[in-house]
Design a protein around this motif. Structure first.
Motif, PDB file in Angstrom:
ATOM      1  N   ILE A  47       0.846  -1.190   0.000  1.00 56.02           N
ATOM      2  CA  ILE A  47       0.000   0.000   0.000  1.00 56.02           C
ATOM      3  C   ILE A  47       0.880   1.238   0.000  1.00 56.02           C
ATOM      4  CG2 ILE A  47      -0.211  -0.022   2.535  1.00 56.02           C
ATOM      5  CD1 ILE A  47      -3.120   1.069   2.075  1.00 56.02           C
ATOM      6  N   MET A  77      -1.588   6.685   8.047  1.00 61.87           N
ATOM      7  CA  MET A  77      -1.182   5.295   8.257  1.00 61.87           C
ATOM      8  C   MET A  77      -0.723   5.013   9.682  1.00 61.87           C
ATOM      9  SD  MET A  77      -1.074   2.291   6.915  1.00 61.87           S
ATOM     10  CE  MET A  77      -1.263   2.520   5.158  1.00 61.87           C
ATOM     11  N   MET A 124      -3.385   3.778  12.059  1.00 68.20           N
ATOM     12  CA  MET A 124      -3.858   2.445  11.667  1.00 68.20           C
ATOM     13  C   MET A 124      -2.869   1.373  12.116  1.00 68.20           C
ATOM     14  SD  MET A 124      -5.525   2.895   7.894  1.00 68.20           S
ATOM     15  CE  MET A 124      -5.024   4.502   7.307  1.00 68.20           C
ATOM     16  N   ILE A 125      -1.583   1.595  11.887  1.00 71.43           N
ATOM     17  CA  ILE A 125      -0.580   0.601  12.270  1.00 71.43           C
ATOM     18  C   ILE A 125      -0.550   0.429  13.789  1.00 71.43           C
ATOM     19  CG2 ILE A 125       1.885   0.046  12.267  1.00 71.43           C
ATOM     20  CD1 ILE A 125       0.452  -0.407   9.582  1.00 71.43           C
ATOM     21  N   PRO A 161       7.796   0.048   6.273  1.00 74.46           N
ATOM     22  CA  PRO A 161       7.597   1.247   5.447  1.00 74.46           C
ATOM     23  C   PRO A 161       8.796   1.462   4.534  1.00 74.46           C
ATOM     24  CG  PRO A 161       8.237   1.859   7.668  1.00 74.46           C
ATOM     25  CD  PRO A 161       8.125   0.352   7.655  1.00 74.46           C
ATOM     26  N   MET A 170       4.304   0.765   1.819  1.00 74.77           N
ATOM     27  CA  MET A 170       4.429  -0.104   2.966  1.00 74.77           C
ATOM     28  C   MET A 170       4.119  -1.529   2.534  1.00 74.77           C
ATOM     29  SD  MET A 170       2.627   0.178   6.695  1.00 74.77           S
ATOM     30  CE  MET A 170       3.651   1.569   7.167  1.00 74.77           C
ATOM     31  N   GLN A 223       2.957  -4.925   3.988  1.00 71.55           N
ATOM     32  CA  GLN A 223       2.313  -5.468   5.175  1.00 71.55           C
ATOM     33  C   GLN A 223       2.125  -6.970   5.006  1.00 71.55           C
ATOM     34  OE1 GLN A 223      -1.407  -3.498   6.017  1.00 71.55           O
ATOM     35  NE2 GLN A 223      -0.446  -1.480   6.151  1.00 71.55           N
ATOM     36  N   HIS A 245      -9.311   2.857   9.622  1.00 66.17           N
ATOM     37  CA  HIS A 245      -9.227   2.886   8.164  1.00 66.17           C
ATOM     38  C   HIS A 245     -10.384   3.625   7.492  1.00 66.17           C
ATOM     39  CE1 HIS A 245     -10.057   1.306   4.106  1.00 66.17           C
ATOM     40  NE2 HIS A 245      -8.780   1.594   3.944  1.00 66.17           N
ATOM     41  N   TRP A 296     -10.177   6.785   4.900  1.00 65.22           N
ATOM     42  CA  TRP A 296     -10.592   6.635   3.511  1.00 65.22           C
ATOM     43  C   TRP A 296     -11.639   7.694   3.158  1.00 65.22           C
ATOM     44  CZ3 TRP A 296      -9.271   5.307  -0.987  1.00 65.22           C
ATOM     45  CH2 TRP A 296     -10.175   4.918  -1.979  1.00 65.22           C
ATOM     46  N   ILE A 299      -3.239   7.166  -4.558  1.00 63.98           N
ATOM     47  CA  ILE A 299      -3.092   6.082  -3.587  1.00 63.98           C
ATOM     48  C   ILE A 299      -3.228   4.762  -4.329  1.00 63.98           C
ATOM     49  CG2 ILE A 299      -3.841   7.395  -1.573  1.00 63.98           C
ATOM     50  CD1 ILE A 299      -6.570   6.010  -1.848  1.00 63.98           C
ATOM     51  N   HIS A 359      -2.951   0.150  -3.778  1.00 66.62           N
ATOM     52  CA  HIS A 359      -2.612  -1.048  -3.005  1.00 66.62           C
ATOM     53  C   HIS A 359      -2.700  -2.268  -3.908  1.00 66.62           C
ATOM     54  CE1 HIS A 359      -7.045  -1.704  -2.128  1.00 66.62           C
ATOM     55  NE2 HIS A 359      -6.649  -2.942  -2.351  1.00 66.62           N
TER      56      HIS A 359
END
Length: 186
Positions: free
Chosen positions: A45, A65, A68-69, A85, A94, A96, A115, A119, A134, A136
């Protein structure tokens, strides 16, 4: 590998992240590989700055981010295993590692998690104006259908999401690590 590799790892489900307590990386001399039980998901992402001087557009994306992490690290039952990252020319990416696609998707849709608000904020602020991109990509990896090697590295990537192991025996070559017949077997 004896003294060169002491087997220290983040353990199955390890979540040590840069900036979250592992400031000094121990370098493991020699070659190592990784082992993780069962299937897993690799989720890539990132964001791309398309208009550098549009700070008000891309800074909130860059800041989104972290919460979220931290949330995922605090709740390992969500299926998040680890993240690395990486900085790109015009943004941040990143890598994941997740236990399953279902857990990743459940997190992405969770109305009580960080998230969805991030968003929604992106869509309100940036939408399709082109200032920030953006992206992913999601890859589901079947059990024992991966290969990796690390030489003179600290714990990294899959070795941190799962467990670092010596790159010897059936982990010596790339085909061996993939479980494929090696050239010597032909």
């Amino acid at each position: 590998m004896g003294e060169e590799f002491d087997g220290t790892d983040a353990g199955e489900g390890g979540v040590a992240l840069p900036g979250l307590g592992n400031n000094v990386a121990k370098i493991f001399a020699g070659r190592a590989s990784a082992r993780i039980e069962g299937p897993f998901v690799i989720f890539l992402i990132g964001f791309r700055i398309n208009r550098f001087f549009a700070f008000g557009k891309w800074m909130p994306v860059a800041r989104a981010m972290g919460p979220m992490i931290r949330e995922l690290v605090a709740h390992p039952e969500m299926g998040f295993l680890y993240a690395e990252p990486m900085f790109t020319w015009r943004g941040v990416a990143m890598v994941q590692y997740w236990r399953s696609f279902e857990q990743l998707h459940t997190y992405a849709q969770d109305r009580n998690a960080h998230h969805l608000p991030a968003w929604a904020a992106f869509n309100r602020s940036v939408g399709s104006d082109g200032s920030v991109g953006i992206w992913h990509e999601t890859y589901e990896v079947a059990a024992n259908r991966y290969e990796c090697v690390y030489a003179n590295m600290p714990l990294w990537g899959l070795a941190k999401a799962g467990k670092q192991v010596a790159a010897t025996g059936r982990r010596q070559g790339a085909k061996d690590r993939m479980g494929l017949p090696s050239d010597e077997d032909s």
